[in-house]
Scaffold this active site. Structure first.
Site, mmCIF file in Angstrom:
data_model
loop_
_atom_site.group_PDB
_atom_site.id
_atom_site.type_symbol
_atom_site.label_atom_id
_atom_site.label_comp_id
_atom_site.label_asym_id
_atom_site.label_seq_id
_atom_site.Cartn_x
_atom_site.Cartn_y
_atom_site.Cartn_z
ATOM 1 N N HIS A 377 -16.377 34.099 19.713
ATOM 2 C CA HIS A 377 -15.397 34.818 20.522
ATOM 3 C C HIS A 377 -14.071 35.013 19.808
ATOM 4 O O HIS A 377 -13.387 36.004 20.020
ATOM 5 C CB HIS A 377 -15.217 34.123 21.871
ATOM 6 C CG HIS A 377 -16.330 34.454 22.802
ATOM 7 N ND1 HIS A 377 -17.185 33.514 23.322
ATOM 8 C CD2 HIS A 377 -16.771 35.650 23.262
ATOM 9 C CE1 HIS A 377 -18.084 34.112 24.073
ATOM 10 N NE2 HIS A 377 -17.866 35.402 24.050
ATOM 11 N N CYS A 690 -23.972 46.501 24.147
ATOM 12 C CA CYS A 690 -22.535 46.295 23.932
ATOM 13 C C CYS A 690 -22.223 45.076 23.059
ATOM 14 O O CYS A 690 -21.072 44.702 22.924
ATOM 15 C CB CYS A 690 -21.810 46.174 25.265
ATOM 16 S SG CYS A 690 -22.251 44.712 26.202
HETATM 17 C C1 PEP Z 1 -22.730 39.727 24.318
HETATM 18 O O1 PEP Z 1 -23.130 38.602 24.589
HETATM 19 O O2 PEP Z 1 -23.310 40.487 23.518
HETATM 20 C C2 PEP Z 1 -21.519 40.248 24.950
HETATM 21 C C3 PEP Z 1 -21.154 41.491 24.808
HETATM 22 O O3 PEP Z 1 -20.761 39.368 25.651
HETATM 23 P P1 PEP Z 1 -19.781 38.314 24.955
HETATM 24 O O4 PEP Z 1 -19.799 38.593 23.487
HETATM 25 O O5 PEP Z 1 -18.444 38.475 25.558
HETATM 26 O O6 PEP Z 1 -20.417 37.017 25.302
#
Ligand code: PEP
Ligand code: MG
Length: 763
Positions: A377, A690
């Site tokens: 993250h 995404c």
């Molecule tokens: C993912 O898991 O691909 C996603 C878009 O959510 P995050 O990266 O915020 O966990």
């Protein structure tokens, strides 16, 4: 030797040796002259005051060997000629182990290495101490005498403190013009290679996250005052730890309690306190005394094979850092720099996404950390901020000082520390080149992403903060495919109440200027921690109490967010997706909760959105086996490939050692993704990808070949993505993908790359 006088230096008989040396060293540093002449003066002076026939300085080269750099007493011809291999002789041993070597009859020692060119055969006793800086051995300071003698503890202390000053002198850059490839050149220009977490080039200056206090004043003007300062700081340190342990949350029993108790015990360790006092009593400032003791502890820590004891040494190391912070007048929580340069490059061992957001984004140019992976993250936040970031930069913290010049190459993963002018100018060219390339992408801003064979691809951006939205306009994206609402919660110091949430969502809607936005319900947990929400520490937070699981257990949290979103999108459209859905039933529960809120608002006649669409994020592999049921409950689906792939491969996305081990461009994940694309087509449910893979042109090519027509990515990826889409024949790619999957292609990435090159796709 303590108190031994030397007429030549005009020293009062009672003055401690170390003080004399220190005073003279301070003068030597202040005098004009190059680095070599200063080293020559240092060895001459130390030999004189310590009444040693020989005093020498050996410096470490990058290959680990030691070169004689200055000597008083040995044959001057051997300077820059005599070299000891890594670990060779007693001097090499001292450097290797990072500890003093004190031998009354050095020549009899089995490790002794005789160097005839130095003429050292007449000297019997030898005392060698490592020249340390920040725990790193830069070289060795040696004294030798004719007589067979065991040097006293005072002698060892004196020489060790002198070595510390020499270390500071070396690291101060006064050796820059020597041009030697000695180890300390790592305090000069250096390159560290890591992994790219976020692309781009940054030129800036280092700000250390939780910076080490740099001790600049070594010699005490008033030793009694320094001792009082030290005592005051130790008392404050102990009181602080008592308070910490008395704190409600920590007061309960558990492993953490034992660790903290041990830590507190160390703060009361008599031996540690004695060593600190002795260091200060020898004439050092309180700060220098603490660093002096810390250096020795670090050297011990590096040699410690036993993990338990190494950890204990680390506790002492940490206590020393705390003491230094207290002495510098910094409270423990205030890690943010007061004067952050306008071109800040943050350097840290590790960093969480919220910590990065603590810093003023307007001044942040880049980030370098010692851990991290592109899917973590903190990497995502770096991308959201549009700053280049490099992870897995081994020991970078040890190699930099605050204010150092630094360049991050977010294409190759190189971090240039203290770059030389030609490197700076090469990178300035590169920045200009990138700007030109960016112009090319800007020219695509108003172009829709349509493949050569007429397939319209929706290119959206991932966002999470208001200032991300300016990128949407700049990049000409179709909308926001993923708005990570938790980032706003993470930058807040208290839980945002309904009105505040509604207001910030409204700002997002306004800034989007009518383009669609997919809001994602709170995804808290894992590495996304809210300082004000005391979550229980979990063994496996990524598969723990996070995202929708937390919302289902704390419905008020979810309800407030839904109300705020309904309010913010009144009169328009609300698209909301739910992270970490694991079963179709879970989605039904969420849908019921959502419908209840919507019904309530509508019944009350309050303003509400004209259209609502509720979707699920496909991140948990259990959904592969419930696709039909799931697709009946949702208006759309969004594949969070970051989480989906980490669960599919059982490879922690935040663990750099395993995160990149598996290629998303390989048969298993591509077949899995195809299964979802086909099912969505069958049910007429729109689907998007995404996760980070959707932002990489080759991966996106594969997604389009699998049948996806909507992708969402970091804003900086939109330009390159449009260029790729415009040059792609989607049907041709689909046919190629079908072939590759049917034959179970082993080198899927290579094969797709070959296809792209052959068919002229702009990657
Ligand atoms: C993912 O898991 O691909 C996603 C878009 O959510 P995050 O990266 O915020 O966990
Ligand atoms: Mg996710």
């Amino acid at each position: 030797m303590q108190g031994r006088r030397n007429e030549e230096h005009g020293v009062a008989p009672s003055e401690p040796t170390l003080r004399i040396i220190m005073r003279r060293l301070r003068d030597i540093m202040a005098e004009s002259g190059d680095g070599q002449s200063r080293l020559d003066k240092i060895v001459r002076h130390v030999a004189g005051v310590m009444v040693a026939e020989v005093c020498s300085i050996y410096l470490k080269r990058q290959d680990g060997s030691l070169e004689l750099f200055a000597t008083e007493g040995l044959n001057p011809q051997s300077v820059h000629t005599t070299r000891l291999k890594r670990g060779e002789g007693l001097v090499g041993r001292c450097a290797e182990l990072g500890v003093p070597v004190n031998e009354p009859d050095a020549q009899k020692h089995p490790a002794y290495s005789y160097r005839p060119e130095t003429g050292e055969e007449v000297y019997h006793s030898l005392l060698a101490v490592p020249i340390l800086r920040s725990g790193q051995v830069l070289g060795v300071l040696v004294v030798q005498n004719h007589a067979y003698k065991q040097y006293s503890d005072d002698d060892v202390e004196t020489l060790a403190s002198t070595a510390m000053v020499v270390g500071e002198h070396l690291a101060s850059g006064s050796v820059a013009n020597w041009g030697a490839d000695i180890e300390i050149s790592r305090s000069l220009a250096a390159v560290i290679r890591g992994d790219v977490l976020s692309e781009g080039i940054a030129l800036g200056h280092v700000v250390l996250h939780e910076p080490r206090i740099v001790v600049t004043k070594l010699m005490a003007d008033d030793p009694a005052l320094e001792l009082r300062r030290l005592e005051g700081a130790i008392a404050e340190l102990r009181a602080g730890l008592d308070e910490m342990l008395g704190h409600q949350q920590l007061a309960s029993d558990g492993d953490h309690r034992d660790v903290l108790e041990a830590y507190r015990m160390f703060a009361h360790d008599r031996g540690w306190e004695r060593r600190l006092r002795e260091a200060v009593q020898s004439g050092l400032t309180a700060e220098a005394g603490v660093e002096r003791v810390q250096n020795s502890a670090r050297a011990r820590m590096l040699r410690q094979a036993d993990a338990y004891w190494a950890e204990r040494q680390r506790d002492f190391d940490d206590l020393s850092d705390r003491l230094l912070r207290i002495l510098a007048g910094r409270s423990s929580g205030s890690h943010l720099p007061v004067d952050m340069p306008s071109d800040t490059v943050l350097v840290a061992r590790t960093m969480g996404p919220a910590e990065l957001l603590d810093y003023d984004p307007a001044k942040l140019r880049g980030l370098v950390i010692e851990d991290g992976s592109p899917q973590s993250h903190v990497a995502i936040v770096a991308k959201a901020l549009g700053i280049p970031a490099v992870g897995r930069a081994v020991a970078v913290v040890e190699h930099v000082s605050p204010g150092d010049g630094v360049i991050i190459d977010g294409e190759t993963g190189e971090v240039h520390l203290r770059p030389l002018p030609d490197v700076v100018s090469a990178y300035s060219d590169k920045v200009r080149f990138r700007a030109r390339r960016q112009q090319k992408y800007e020219a695509l801003r108003d172009k829709k992403a349509i493949t050569k064979d007429g397939r319209r691809i929706e290119v959206n951006i991932n966002a999470g903060l208001l200032y991300d939205l300016q990128h949407m306009e700049e990049s000409g994206a179709d909308g926001i495919g993923l708005f990570r609402t938790e980032l706003q919660f993470m930058v807040s110091h208290t839980f945002p109440r309904l009105e505040r949430q509604a207001q910030s969502y409204r700002q997002v809607v306004e800034a989007a200027g009518g383009k669609p936005i997919v809001f994602r319900a709170l995804d808290i947990g894992g590495d996304k921690v809210l300082p004000y929400l005391h979550a229980v520490k979990e063994e496996n937070p990524a598969i723990g109490w996070r995202a929708i699981r937390m919302s289902l257990d704390r419905p008020a949290l979810f309800r407030t967010q839904v109300r705020a979103l309904l309010k913010a999108t009144a009169g328009g459209e609300l698209r909301l997706m739910v992270p970490m859905i694991s079963t179709a039933a879970e989605m039904l529960t969420v849908k019921a909760m959502f419908d209840r809120e919507l019904g309530l608002i509508r019944r009350k006649g309050l303003p509400s959105p004209e259209r609502v669409k509720l979707g699920a994020m496909f991140e948990v592999p259990s959904l592969f086996f419930e696709l039909d049921a799931l697709l009946k409950t949702v208006d759309f689906l969004s594949i969070g490939s970051n989480d989906l792939l980490q669960f599919l491969f059982a490879a922690d996305r935040t663990n750099a050692r395993v995160a990149n081990r598996y290629d998303p461009l390989s048969v298993a994940p591509l077949r899995a993704l195809k299964m979802v694309a086909d099912a969505c087509r069958g049910h007429g449910v729109p689907v998007t990808v995404c996760g980070e893979m959707a932002g990489r042109p080759l991966e996106a090519l594969a997604l389009i070949a699998l049948g996806f027509r909507s992708i969402s990515m970091a804003p900086s990826c939109v330009g390159p993505m449009k260029a790729m889409v415009l040059s792609l024949d989607a049907d041709l790619a689909a046919a190629e993908m079908e072939r590759l999957l049917a034959r179970g292609e082993k080198d899927m990435r290579g094969a797709l790359l070959k296809f792209a090159r052959k068919s002229g796709v702009d990657l």
